[in-house]
Design an enzyme around this catalytic site. Structure first.
Site, PDB file in Angstrom:
ATOM      1  N   CYS A 272     -17.175  12.502   5.594  1.00 23.00           N
ATOM      2  CA  CYS A 272     -17.224  13.219   4.359  1.00 23.00           C
ATOM      3  C   CYS A 272     -17.840  14.238   4.094  1.00 23.00           C
ATOM      4  O   CYS A 272     -19.109  14.287   4.716  1.00 23.00           O
ATOM      5  CB  CYS A 272     -17.853  11.978   3.337  1.00 23.00           C
ATOM      6  SG  CYS A 272     -17.855  12.621   1.529  1.00 23.00           S
TER       7      CYS A 272
ATOM      8  N   ILE B 266       0.819  -0.996  -0.019  1.00 19.92           N
ATOM      9  CA  ILE B 266      -0.065   0.176  -0.044  1.00 19.92           C
ATOM     10  C   ILE B 266       1.201   1.460  -0.042  1.00 19.92           C
ATOM     11  O   ILE B 266       0.075   2.285  -0.069  1.00 19.92           O
ATOM     12  CB  ILE B 266      -0.885  -0.051   1.305  1.00 19.92           C
ATOM     13  CG1 ILE B 266       0.061  -0.085   2.589  1.00 19.92           C
ATOM     14  CG2 ILE B 266      -2.014  -1.102   0.968  1.00 19.92           C
ATOM     15  CD1 ILE B 266      -0.817   0.064   3.810  1.00 19.92           C
TER      16      ILE B 266
ATOM     17  N   HIS C 277      -4.460  -4.511  -2.269  1.00 20.51           N
ATOM     18  CA  HIS C 277      -4.802  -3.801  -0.766  1.00 20.51           C
ATOM     19  C   HIS C 277      -5.035  -2.423  -0.752  1.00 20.51           C
ATOM     20  O   HIS C 277      -5.200  -1.771   0.290  1.00 20.51           O
ATOM     21  CB  HIS C 277      -4.188  -4.682   0.164  1.00 20.51           C
ATOM     22  CG  HIS C 277      -4.162  -5.937   0.268  1.00 20.51           C
ATOM     23  ND1 HIS C 277      -3.178  -6.894   0.694  1.00 20.51           N
ATOM     24  CD2 HIS C 277      -5.181  -6.935  -0.134  1.00 20.51           C
ATOM     25  CE1 HIS C 277      -3.496  -8.226   0.673  1.00 20.51           C
ATOM     26  NE2 HIS C 277      -4.654  -8.006   0.114  1.00 20.51           N
TER      27      HIS C 277
END
Length: 253
Positions: free
Chosen positions: A159, A108, A126
């Site tokens: 968000c 990652i 991933h």
């Protein structure tokens, strides 16, 4: 076949590379340890110190989200300082030479992109920890924005569009694997003539199935990993040496 020594192992690997026209590397945490990024599973690895936070726990608990982001920001200097190692650079050299159409990775850390791979040719099973996404609408966020909000509010932010939690753009335990990436990895494994499994313990499924898939479709399988894996017996060549030393001769100029 398990290589008896590094020199003969590198020679055998070089012959397999020379004979191949479509090489698919598959990388795990072991390729990035020389870059200063600790692995997860080995003794002393990250997961021996901090229990991984499953996806359902992240979604359900503000405390879990706060802890996940505390851990990520604690690791930021490590990820920011990491540069591609000899293994990354060697694979990028094969990519530039037209031998490698794309790379499959469990990592990652974005180091394959930094080594010269086009982002579209890095199949991240991933995810990627260098940015964040809303788990609801998918909006992308820069980590600096998340950190500023985290430090200002004292809590992991949600968000601004849909109100769902924001997490690093990685795949957590219990979270669905990315469909497009799994589909592309399958196609790559099925159509290569040499599959290189590098620095992976090959115990995390379904990702660990790709070396076997490639082998079953007729590819030669090479495993480069410090420790034995459960797939060594089916590999055409196993190199249990330092990844940087093993791949260093293939870095080129």
């Amino acid at each position: 076949m398990i290589a008896k020594d590094l020199r003969s192992g590198v020679e055998q690997l070089g012959n397999l590379i020379a004979e191949s026209s479509s090489i698919v590397p598959f990388t795990g945490a072991g390729i990035s340890t020389e870059c200063g990024i600790p692995d997860f599973r080995s003794p002393g690895g990250i997961w021996t110190k901090n229990r991984p936070i499953p996806f359902d726990e992240f979604v359900a608990s503000q405390d879990a989200r706060d802890e996940a982001w505390r851990r990520r920001f604690a690791m930021q200097p490590t990820f920011a300082a990491a540069k591609p190692g000899r293994g990354h650079r060697a694979l990028a050299a094969l990519y530039r030479a037209g031998k490698v159409p794309a790379i499959i990775t469990q990592n990652i850390d974005n180091l394959h992109q930094a080594s010269g791979f086009k982002a579209d040719d890095v199949v991240e099973l991933h995810g990627n920890t260098t940015y964040a996404r809303c788990i609801g609408c998918g909006r992308a966020y820069e980590l600096d924005w998340v950190k500023q909000r985290f430090e200002t509010d004292g809590a992991a932010p949600d968000c601004i569009d849909c109100g769902d939690p924001i997490k690093t753009a990685t795949v957590s335990f219990g979270q669905a694997m990315p469909e497009d990436e799994m589909r592309r990895a399958t196609e790559l494994a099925q159509h290569c003539d040499l599959f290189l499994a590098i620095g992976s313990s090959l115990v995390v499924w379904p990702a660990a199935g790709f070396p076997l898939m490639a082998k079953n479709c007729g590819a030669k399988l090479v495993i480069i990993n410090r420790d034995p894996t459960e797939q060594d017996d089916v590999a055409d060549l196993v190199l249990r040496f330092d990844i940087g030393e093993t791949l260093g001769p293939f870095v080129g100029n």
